[in-house]
Design a protein around this motif. Structure first.
Motif, PDB file in Angstrom:
ATOM      1  N   VAL A   1      -5.803   4.375  -2.242  1.00 36.13           N
ATOM      2  CA  VAL A   1      -5.808   3.730  -3.548  1.00 36.13           C
ATOM      3  C   VAL A   1      -4.400   3.802  -4.116  1.00 36.13           C
ATOM      4  N   THR A   2      -3.785   2.647  -4.310  1.00 35.86           N
ATOM      5  CA  THR A   2      -2.432   2.558  -4.852  1.00 35.86           C
ATOM      6  C   THR A   2      -2.518   2.281  -6.345  1.00 35.86           C
ATOM      7  N   SER A   3      -1.878   3.120  -7.148  1.00 37.61           N
ATOM      8  CA  SER A   3      -1.850   2.903  -8.594  1.00 37.61           C
ATOM      9  C   SER A   3      -0.871   1.789  -8.917  1.00 37.61           C
ATOM     10  N   ILE A   4      -1.228   0.968  -9.871  1.00 41.21           N
ATOM     11  CA  ILE A   4      -0.363  -0.116 -10.315  1.00 41.21           C
ATOM     12  C   ILE A   4       0.257   0.313 -11.627  1.00 41.21           C
TER      13      ILE A   4
ATOM     14  N   CYS B   1       0.850  -1.194   0.000  1.00 42.71           N
ATOM     15  CA  CYS B   1       0.000   0.000   0.000  1.00 42.71           C
ATOM     16  C   CYS B   1       0.885   1.242   0.000  1.00 42.71           C
ATOM     17  N   GLY B   2       0.520   2.226  -0.797  1.00 44.06           N
ATOM     18  CA  GLY B   2       1.287   3.467  -0.899  1.00 44.06           C
ATOM     19  C   GLY B   2       1.215   4.323   0.344  1.00 44.06           C
ATOM     20  N   SER B   3       0.321   4.002   1.270  1.00 46.43           N
ATOM     21  CA  SER B   3       0.196   4.792   2.491  1.00 46.43           C
ATOM     22  C   SER B   3       0.690   4.034   3.722  1.00 46.43           C
ATOM     23  N   CYS B   4       0.065   2.877   4.021  1.00 37.89           N
ATOM     24  CA  CYS B   4       0.395   2.169   5.267  1.00 37.89           C
ATOM     25  C   CYS B   4       1.357   1.004   5.064  1.00 37.89           C
ATOM     26  N   ARG B   5       1.751   0.718   3.832  1.00 40.52           N
ATOM     27  CA  ARG B   5       2.714  -0.329   3.468  1.00 40.52           C
ATOM     28  C   ARG B   5       2.199  -1.753   3.688  1.00 40.52           C
TER      29      ARG B   5
ATOM     30  N   ALA C   1      -7.735  -2.180   2.180  1.00 42.85           N
ATOM     31  CA  ALA C   1      -8.858  -2.421   3.085  1.00 42.85           C
ATOM     32  C   ALA C   1      -8.584  -1.886   4.488  1.00 42.85           C
ATOM     33  N   VAL C   2      -7.314  -1.585   4.801  1.00 48.97           N
ATOM     34  CA  VAL C   2      -6.956  -1.095   6.123  1.00 48.97           C
ATOM     35  C   VAL C   2      -7.107   0.422   6.218  1.00 48.97           C
TER      36      VAL C   2
END
Length: 151
Positions: free
Chosen positions: A130-133, A106-110, A125-126
């Motif tokens: 939204v992580t771009s692929i 995840c780009g925020s919480c890893r 889900a945590v």
């Protein structure tokens, strides 16, 4: 003077003869969802924790595992199923083969996230980020985090 109560006797576990070669397999208890080990050839397994009796799938049935997205319970299912409903929280989980999914942090919480190949983004889900692929990150994460699960 109060009389102490004796606990109810627990029913005896069904006897299963040991397998010839001592091999064991595993399944998830239908009662408490704990992972149970049992000798290959058994027709059912009695859980030592909750005393629930769980039927063993027929020999030759390939099983797979996933973690429920709703309650994080370990689920076991027959390999090839497209979805699995959790018996604890009733969440319907997509069941994909290992070669159909990839992983990215995840780009925020890893948190390690799993997504279907071809997706352009994945929502955590945590933390709901939204992580771009991207093509470059997809190739980098696939070689390191792609896992093939086999039983």
């Amino acid at each position: 003077m109060p009389v102490p109560l004796a606990p109810y006797p627990t029913p005896p576990a069904p006897h299963t003869p040991p397998s010839a070669n001592g091999q064991q397999s595993q399944l998830v208890c239908s009662g408490c969802r704990n992972l149970l080990l049992y000798p290959v050839g058994a027709s059912s397994v009695c859980c030592a924790v909750c005393n629930a009796v769980t039927a063993v799938p027929p020999p030759g049935t390939e099983m797979a595992q996933l973690i429920c997205g709703g309650c994080h319970t370990l689920l076991m299912y027959i390999r090839g199923a497209t979805s699995v409903q959790c018996s604890c929280c009733h969440t319907v989980n997509l069941a994909m083969e290992a070669n159909q999914v990839a992983h990215v942090n995840c780009g925020s919480c890893r948190m390690l996230l799993m997504y279907q190949y071809g997706a352009t983004s994945v929502k955590c889900a945590v933390c709901n980020f939204v992580t771009s692929i991207g093509v470059s990150s997809n190739y980098a994460s696939t070689s390191i985090t792609e896992q093939k699960f086999s039983n």
